[in-house]
Every structure is written in C-alpha cells, then in structure tokens.
Enzyme design. Sequence first.
Site, mmCIF file in Angstrom:
data_model
loop_
_atom_site.group_PDB
_atom_site.id
_atom_site.type_symbol
_atom_site.label_atom_id
_atom_site.label_comp_id
_atom_site.label_asym_id
_atom_site.label_seq_id
_atom_site.Cartn_x
_atom_site.Cartn_y
_atom_site.Cartn_z
ATOM 1 C CD GLU A 1 -1.808 -4.262 11.468
ATOM 2 O OE1 GLU A 1 -2.462 -4.105 10.422
ATOM 3 O OE2 GLU A 1 -0.591 -4.518 11.463
ATOM 4 N N GLY B 1 -4.835 -1.712 4.903
ATOM 5 C CA GLY B 1 -4.037 -2.846 4.426
ATOM 6 C C GLY B 1 -4.692 -4.184 4.712
ATOM 7 N NE ARG B 2 -6.480 -3.658 10.864
ATOM 8 C CZ ARG B 2 -5.809 -2.521 11.031
ATOM 9 N NH1 ARG B 2 -4.654 -2.334 10.423
ATOM 10 N NH2 ARG B 2 -6.294 -1.552 11.790
ATOM 11 C CD GLU C 1 9.284 -5.849 7.343
ATOM 12 O OE1 GLU C 1 8.999 -4.759 6.782
ATOM 13 O OE2 GLU C 1 9.132 -6.052 8.560
ATOM 14 C CE LYS D 1 -3.457 2.373 2.770
ATOM 15 N NZ LYS D 1 -4.395 2.331 3.869
ATOM 16 C CG HIS E 1 -4.331 -35.187 17.597
ATOM 17 N ND1 HIS E 1 -4.466 -36.371 18.280
ATOM 18 C CD2 HIS E 1 -5.349 -35.149 16.703
ATOM 19 C CE1 HIS E 1 -5.510 -37.039 17.802
ATOM 20 N NE2 HIS E 1 -6.067 -36.303 16.840
ATOM 21 C CE LYS F 1 5.846 -0.832 10.194
ATOM 22 N NZ LYS F 1 4.894 -0.192 9.303
HETATM 23 O O1 F6P Z 1 3.235 -2.544 9.760
HETATM 24 C C1 F6P Z 1 1.913 -2.930 9.658
HETATM 25 C C2 F6P Z 1 1.394 -2.657 8.270
HETATM 26 O O2 F6P Z 1 1.279 -1.293 8.065
HETATM 27 C C3 F6P Z 1 0.075 -3.359 8.044
HETATM 28 O O3 F6P Z 1 -0.995 -2.651 8.525
HETATM 29 C C4 F6P Z 1 0.102 -3.527 6.568
HETATM 30 O O4 F6P Z 1 -0.845 -4.453 6.122
HETATM 31 C C5 F6P Z 1 1.517 -3.968 6.367
HETATM 32 O O5 F6P Z 1 2.258 -3.191 7.285
HETATM 33 C C6 F6P Z 1 2.065 -3.798 4.982
HETATM 34 O O6 F6P Z 1 2.008 -2.477 4.570
HETATM 35 P P1 F6P Z 1 2.205 -2.101 3.044
HETATM 36 O O7 F6P Z 1 1.120 -2.736 2.258
HETATM 37 O O8 F6P Z 1 2.150 -0.603 3.010
HETATM 38 O O9 F6P Z 1 3.551 -2.614 2.612
#
Ligand code: F6P
Length: 554
Positions: free
Chosen positions: A353, A267-268, A212, A206, A384, A512
């Site tokens: 979240e 995002g979620r 990452e 987003k 189990h 972060k």
């Molecule tokens: O760090 C949490 C977050 O902002 C989530 O809410 C989001 O889904 C995820 O990181 C990834 O964010 P992006 O789509 O901006 O890479």
Amino acid sequence: MTAISSTPQWKTLEADAAGLARASMRELFEGGADRFARYSIDAAGLFLDYSKNKLTDEVVEHLLALAVTADVEGRRKAMFAGEAINTTENRAVLHVALRAGATGAYSIAGEDVSVAVRAELNKMKGFCARVHQGAFKGYSGRALDTVVNIGIGGSDLGPQMATTALQPFWIGGRRTFFVSNVDGQHLADALDACDPERTLFIIASKTFTTQETMTNATSARAWFLKNGGGESDIAKHFIALSTNAEAVAGFGIDRDNMFQFWDWVGGRYSLWSAIGLSIALQVGFESFEKLLAGARRMDEHFKTAPLAENMPVMLALTGVWNRNFIGAAAHAILPYDQHLARLPAYLQQADMESNGKRIGADGSVVAHATGPVLFGEPGTNGQHAFYQLLHQGTDIVSADFIAPAISQHELGDHHQILLSNFLAQTEALMRGKTEAEVRDELRGEGKTDAEIDALSPHKVFPGDRPTNSILMERLDPETLGSLIALYEHKVFVEGVIWGINSFDQWGVELGKVLARKILPEIAAAGEAKPQAKAHDASTNGLIDRINAMRGKGG
Ligand code: F6P
C-alpha cells in the site's frame, strides 16, 4: 526533477548488474572470507545478514551513492522533523512520535505533539488497568474478558499480527477476536464464541467511515442489543479508536469511550497508537510499552547510524538492488516462527500500500519498477508449498528469512529442526546445485548414463537467489517492536529512492466507489431484479448471474 533512473548512479548500478551476470554468489563467497562480517549489521536487538545477495563492495558503494543522490538523509530528517512529506494529503508522517517515550519530543509546524501522545497513552494505560482489574464492568456487573476488535487494513492487521506474535505474553483467561471482513460470516463466527455480558467491542477505524468496519460495528451492536444488552449499556461494551470524534459520537459511542489518534498517523503505521489498544488489553500495558520501546530503539538507530551501517537503509538497498537491477518482481517474507504467521499479511499492507505506485511524487509516471509483490508463510510450511518456485522457477524471487534463535516454547528438538531448515534454505537458494554435482550424485546412486541424462536437468538448482536473514535472540515485545520499525523504515527508504509518496493510498479508492454504485443492484435473497445495464458486459453479466442465483434463495 531528474528521474532517479536517469542518474549516473543508477546507470552505474545497471552496468554493475550486467558485469555480475556471469558471476555466481558461490564465487563471491569463495572470493571473500569476511563477506559475512562485511555484509551484516547488529542493531536494536536484531541481526541482519545481507551477504546472500549478489553484492560486491562496488555495488554496495554504488547503492549508497544512489541513496545519497535520492537524498535519503534529507528525507529522513524531514520525516523526523514533522514536515508534511505526505504531499498529496498535505500531512506529516510522524508515527515515530507515538513511541518516543517519556522524554521524546516531536513537533509538527511548531506544535509539540508528544504531550497529546503521552496523554492518550496514559488514558489507554488507565483503561487497561480498569479492564484487567475487573473495575470496568459489563452491563450485568461481570468483568470483560473478551475483546472483539472490529477494524480493517491498518486498524486490523497490525494489532492482529502483534497480538498473535506475542501469544506467550498473553494475560491468562483473556481472549481477542479480530473481525475485519465485511463477509458476515467473519463477525458471526466471532460472535458465536462470545458472551455479550463479558465482551468488549473495540471499533477501530481512523476515519470511522470505512464501509466494512461500520457494517460490522452496526451488526455487532444489533447482536448485543438482541442478546441481553440495552441501549444504555452500549457505553459499557463499545469503545472507539479513531481520529474522527464527530463520526464516533454519531455512532452513539460516548466521547469518554473514544481513544484518539491523529491524521499524521497513517493507518498502516498506527499499531503504536490507540489502534494498539487490543494488543495492550491482551498482553498487558507493560508489554505494549516494551513493544514501543523496541521500535524506539530502531528509530534511534535509523536516525543516527551512518547509511552504510544502517539496518533499514541496507535492507532497503538490497530491496532496490534486487527489484531494479536483478529483476525480482516478487519478495517473500518467510518467518521461521509460527507466532509470526500474520507478519506476511501485515507487511503486504505496509509495503504494497506504501510503495505499489507508478506515479512519482512530482506527478509524472516513474520510469522504473517500484514495490514488488509481497507474499509469504511461516517456515517450514512454505517449504512444502511454494519454495519449489523460489528454487527452480523462471523468475527470481528475493526473500527475507526471519527467526528467533531461542523459541518461547523450546519443545524437544523442534526449534533446532526449525533453525536447520531456516539455514538450509538460504544456503540452498544461494549455492544452488550444479549439473556436475547432480551427475556425480546420480552416478553415486548407481544410475545409468541414460537415466542421468534424463534426470539431471530437473535436479539442477541455478542458485543465486537473493535472501536476507534476520535473527533475534527471542521473539518478545521489544524485538517485535524493533522488527516492525525496521520494515517501516525500509519501506520509507525504498519509497524515497523510487521517488514516490509512500504515505498515501489513492489506489484503493476506485473499487470503493464502484462497490457503492453496484450495491443497490445486488438482489436481496429471494428478490427479483431487473437486468443490469450500467456496466461493461462482463460486470452486467455477473450481476445478472448472481441475482439469478440469489433470486432462488428466498
Ligand atoms: O482502504 C484502505 C485503507 O484506507 C487503509 O489504508 C486503512 O488502513 C484501512 O483502509 C482502514 O481505514 P480506517 O482505519 O479508516 O477504517
């Protein structure tokens, strides 16, 4: 603003819970033959049985009164009206607009967003067709049959969960890998299985700034360039899904290869947007549209059904009851369908979240518990592993059991066995097993009185463990869409009752920022680094220990 836990409605529920302390769910079932009919709802292809919660008619009535006090209906209206209900980010929350279909109309501040949504869906549809027909070719002229979706959080969990869930609908010969972890092994493992000539990389983010994702994307591009692709071939193999056109261009991805969504999509809550492109590529656009249609059915139901007959509302009210009045601090998500293996992880983000917050929307510390810890595994694996604690642990854990009545792969009697376990578990959790029953059973087995005295306490099940059962005929794109939307709205209703903003996530920021600060303090393999001093003794000590280990690894 009056804290919800200071309202008379809340106090009444506290009194209800105290009054029910000595009653058992067994007795409640014995006392009401129509309990199942009274406490169940059929909607949008799903069936919810919430009768195995410690509820009475009075409790349900009082929970509904609490929902009214919290203005669930008003907040629901505000969400569907595109008001900026995400107050700390001043954003509307309008993921429902993404699945509104051909005629649905949603606006934000008077601007119709549906037109842009439909245009983007059309662009996705056209792109899927070109990829599926082999018209969108790789640099060597070969069709692209492999997708690597690089994203994290909502840009990974939703598409991954849905793609896994819809495996019976996959287009033959196509593969999708989901790479999220910045641990290079995740990307390396995927790339090992990929042929650069046939691989499409989807960079899903987003913000297009997530460390990452950008690290993985950069490494994937380097791998591509090292393994046959040239700079001018990037456009044939890299596309972006984002709200940040500038950053996408900065990364070197053509505007034509960008699929956009908007800041009013959290995002979620984004798998319905361009973020769902990996789903559509793997299952086909028609199935993706059915996923949207299933969610739309649930939206309609949520928007129009009276609170007492409203599935997301009633599911949320059981959540509030169990969390705040029965004392369940954890909630298990237990899908009896192997293809829903990623649902618990997906719902962890959707729920934790959203509702893992201690500050109310008005800025003050809330005086009540909010979102529970979510966890889960597909049944019967969980049985189990951790169900022991669900049945006999010292904490009450509430749970949602989810199952399709018919499997997409009816193999012998597997599904009957699976369903019998699904049903047995909720029955056992509700009924438990009394000491008298245990002693009778042991006596029947010929045990001595001394043996019975020693063993019986261990074999008692207290019961009264609350569960919901969610059934669908089959797990398919429509029912999956409906199921996900059910949980989205459930989380929303709980957030409204708890008085929190379910749509921001400030709690992810601090880690972060600190990670960026620590990054230059971590030695490259074989490098010597000075002693760390900038942190607490533990963090300094760990950095030094890691650097000592890495120093030897040159
Ligand atoms: O760090 C949490 C977050 O902002 C989530 O809410 C989001 O889904 C995820 O990181 C990834 O964010 P992006 O789509 O901006 O890479």
